[in-house]
Motif scaffolding. Structure first.
Motif, PDB file in Angstrom:
ATOM      1  N   THR A   1       2.414  16.307   0.441  1.00 47.28           N
ATOM      2  CA  THR A   1       1.181  15.848  -1.527  1.00 47.28           C
ATOM      3  C   THR A   1       1.444  14.408  -1.411  1.00 47.28           C
ATOM      4  O   THR A   1       0.124  14.772  -2.371  1.00 47.28           O
ATOM      5  CB  THR A   1       2.783  16.582  -2.284  1.00 47.28           C
ATOM      6  OG1 THR A   1       3.775  16.136  -2.537  1.00 47.28           O
ATOM      7  CG2 THR A   1       2.735  17.968  -2.544  1.00 47.28           C
ATOM      8  N   GLY A   2       2.277  13.750  -0.749  1.00 46.11           N
ATOM      9  CA  GLY A   2       1.047  12.332  -0.167  1.00 46.11           C
ATOM     10  C   GLY A   2       2.499  11.795  -0.653  1.00 46.11           C
ATOM     11  O   GLY A   2       2.719  12.091  -2.003  1.00 46.11           O
TER      12      GLY A   2
ATOM     13  N   SER B   1       8.537  11.820   0.173  1.00 42.37           N
ATOM     14  CA  SER B   1       9.117  11.013  -0.774  1.00 42.37           C
ATOM     15  C   SER B   1       9.217   9.787  -0.386  1.00 42.37           C
ATOM     16  O   SER B   1       9.558   9.116   0.407  1.00 42.37           O
ATOM     17  CB  SER B   1      10.598  11.676  -0.946  1.00 42.37           C
ATOM     18  OG  SER B   1      11.420  11.228   0.198  1.00 42.37           O
ATOM     19  N   PRO B   2       9.364   8.479  -1.467  1.00 42.82           N
ATOM     20  CA  PRO B   2       8.590   9.496  -2.530  1.00 42.82           C
ATOM     21  C   PRO B   2       7.197   9.463  -3.165  1.00 42.82           C
ATOM     22  O   PRO B   2       6.688   9.301  -2.328  1.00 42.82           O
ATOM     23  CB  PRO B   2       9.068   7.691  -3.654  1.00 42.82           C
ATOM     24  CG  PRO B   2       8.390   6.900  -2.462  1.00 42.82           C
ATOM     25  CD  PRO B   2       9.096   7.222  -1.193  1.00 42.82           C
ATOM     26  N   GLN B   3       6.954  10.092  -4.160  1.00 42.57           N
ATOM     27  CA  GLN B   3       6.108  10.463  -4.589  1.00 42.57           C
ATOM     28  C   GLN B   3       5.204   9.454  -5.064  1.00 42.57           C
ATOM     29  O   GLN B   3       3.405   9.068  -4.529  1.00 42.57           O
ATOM     30  CB  GLN B   3       5.907  11.457  -5.756  1.00 42.57           C
ATOM     31  CG  GLN B   3       6.606  12.527  -6.106  1.00 42.57           C
ATOM     32  CD  GLN B   3       6.418  13.643  -6.809  1.00 42.57           C
ATOM     33  OE1 GLN B   3       6.151  13.797  -8.013  1.00 42.57           O
ATOM     34  NE2 GLN B   3       6.402  14.929  -6.452  1.00 42.57           N
ATOM     35  N   SER B   4       5.719   8.306  -5.600  1.00 38.79           N
ATOM     36  CA  SER B   4       4.790   7.093  -5.738  1.00 38.79           C
ATOM     37  C   SER B   4       5.463   5.619  -5.781  1.00 38.79           C
ATOM     38  O   SER B   4       6.973   5.947  -5.674  1.00 38.79           O
ATOM     39  CB  SER B   4       4.019   6.405  -6.792  1.00 38.79           C
ATOM     40  OG  SER B   4       5.334   7.279  -7.813  1.00 38.79           O
ATOM     41  N   LEU B   5       5.520   4.947  -5.593  1.00 40.99           N
ATOM     42  CA  LEU B   5       5.650   3.338  -4.629  1.00 40.99           C
ATOM     43  C   LEU B   5       4.785   2.911  -5.000  1.00 40.99           C
ATOM     44  O   LEU B   5       3.719   1.970  -4.846  1.00 40.99           O
ATOM     45  CB  LEU B   5       6.229   3.743  -3.544  1.00 40.99           C
ATOM     46  CG  LEU B   5       7.297   2.383  -2.513  1.00 40.99           C
ATOM     47  CD1 LEU B   5       8.451   2.736  -2.830  1.00 40.99           C
ATOM     48  CD2 LEU B   5       6.932   3.136  -1.501  1.00 40.99           C
ATOM     49  N   ILE B   6       5.787   1.499  -6.045  1.00 40.99           N
ATOM     50  CA  ILE B   6       5.415  -0.228  -6.397  1.00 40.99           C
ATOM     51  C   ILE B   6       5.767  -0.655  -5.656  1.00 40.99           C
ATOM     52  O   ILE B   6       7.013  -1.201  -5.956  1.00 40.99           O
ATOM     53  CB  ILE B   6       4.797   0.290  -8.004  1.00 40.99           C
ATOM     54  CG1 ILE B   6       4.202   1.212  -8.279  1.00 40.99           C
ATOM     55  CG2 ILE B   6       3.787  -1.191  -7.534  1.00 40.99           C
ATOM     56  CD1 ILE B   6       4.417   0.894  -9.572  1.00 40.99           C
ATOM     57  N   VAL B   7       5.597  -1.795  -4.242  1.00 42.82           N
ATOM     58  CA  VAL B   7       6.798  -3.133  -3.964  1.00 42.82           C
ATOM     59  C   VAL B   7       5.521  -4.889  -4.139  1.00 42.82           C
ATOM     60  O   VAL B   7       4.126  -4.153  -4.381  1.00 42.82           O
ATOM     61  CB  VAL B   7       6.533  -2.643  -2.819  1.00 42.82           C
ATOM     62  CG1 VAL B   7       6.950  -1.330  -2.525  1.00 42.82           C
ATOM     63  CG2 VAL B   7       4.635  -2.865  -1.859  1.00 42.82           C
ATOM     64  N   GLN B   8       6.359  -5.326  -4.133  1.00 45.52           N
ATOM     65  CA  GLN B   8       5.399  -6.380  -4.393  1.00 45.52           C
ATOM     66  C   GLN B   8       5.412  -7.235  -2.923  1.00 45.52           C
ATOM     67  O   GLN B   8       5.726  -6.343  -1.382  1.00 45.52           O
ATOM     68  CB  GLN B   8       6.473  -7.658  -5.000  1.00 45.52           C
ATOM     69  CG  GLN B   8       6.223  -8.593  -5.237  1.00 45.52           C
ATOM     70  CD  GLN B   8       5.236  -9.409  -6.423  1.00 45.52           C
ATOM     71  OE1 GLN B   8       6.562  -7.802  -7.024  1.00 45.52           O
ATOM     72  NE2 GLN B   8       5.058  -9.534  -6.918  1.00 45.52           N
ATOM     73  N   GLU B   9       4.301  -7.491  -2.629  1.00 39.04           N
ATOM     74  CA  GLU B   9       3.999  -8.030  -1.071  1.00 39.04           C
ATOM     75  C   GLU B   9       4.168  -9.000  -0.866  1.00 39.04           C
ATOM     76  O   GLU B   9       5.217  -9.856  -1.072  1.00 39.04           O
ATOM     77  CB  GLU B   9       2.531  -8.902  -1.664  1.00 39.04           C
ATOM     78  CG  GLU B   9       2.007  -9.831  -0.441  1.00 39.04           C
ATOM     79  CD  GLU B   9       0.116 -10.401  -0.753  1.00 39.04           C
ATOM     80  OE1 GLU B   9      -0.107 -10.267  -1.215  1.00 39.04           O
ATOM     81  OE2 GLU B   9       0.082 -10.561   0.705  1.00 39.04           O
TER      82      GLU B   9
END
Lengths: 109, 113
Positions: free
Chosen positions: A101-102, A7-15
């Motif tokens: 699962t990545g 967890s999480p399955q996907s992650l979007i972060v700012q540089e």
């Protein structure tokens, strides 16, 4: 059979932001690997943790193994676009390695 | 030291055909493991070879087979291909067996039409 949940399955972060990825096992962990994979490519070995409480670092990536919680965490400090990819945890089972699962990480410049 | 190499990198086959994939391990590594990676099932273990002997096998049908040669190079074969066999096939080499620190190749992308 043992399972690894990430967890999480996907992650979007700012540089520049810090982030943490977790890997939880349904059974006792006797060793845990972290790998990174760019889309459609092979896995790149990051680090291996073998003992409860062990912590390892490589550049800006730190991983810890909490044996009691049957969990490992991967922490990236000051993320960079080069950190983008899918992070996989793997554990030693009855038949070789099995994987979570990545977690897909996107770093926005 | 050269890394793990896999050939071919890309392959397109038709249902019912068979395919052979090749993996050359890192020099000195005697164990080769094969994995199948798909979006739906993730990364799944196929089998492991050590010193030309299959040591472990995952839960895949008998259509999937492999072998290892005396120089540690390994091949895997899939017969009677099905659409569901489309996947990225990864091999990994290690010095020892049973989940020892593994180094992965770039993979072979198999598409079955």
């Amino acid at each position: 059979s043992q399972e690894l949940e990430q967890s999480p399955q996907s992650l979007i972060v700012q540089e520049g932001k810090n982030l943490t990825i977790n890997c939880t096992s349904s059974k006792t962990l006797y060793g845990l690997y972290w790998y990174k994979q760019k889309y459609g490519e092979g896995l790149i070995f990051l680090m291996m943790l073998q003992k409860g409480g062990e912590e390892k670092s490589h550049e800006k990536i730190t991983a810890k193994l909490d044996e009691k919680k049957q969990q490992s965490s991967l922490h990236i400090t000051a993320s960079q676009p080069s950190h983008a990819g899918t992070y996989l945890c793997g554990a030693v089972g009855a038949n070789n390695l099995f994987f979570g699962t990545g977690t897909r990480l996107t770093v926005i410049p | 030291k050269a890394g793990v190499t896999q050939t071919p990198r890309y392959l397109i086959k038709t249902r019912g055909q068979q395919v052979t994939l090749s993996c050359s391990p890192i020099s000195g590594h005697r164990s080769v493991s094969w994995y199948q990676q798909t979006p739906g099932q993730g990364l799944q273990f196929l089998f492991e070879y050590f010193s030309e002997t299959q040591r472990n096998k995952g839960n895949f049908p008998g259509r999937f087979s492999g072998r290892q040669f005396s120089n540690s190079r390994s091949e895997m074969n899939v017969s009677t291909l099905e659409l569901g066999d489309s996947a990225l096939y990864l091999c990994a080499s290690s010095w020892g067996t049973g989940g020892n620190e593994q180094y992965f190749g770039p993979g072979t992308r198999l598409t079955v039409t």
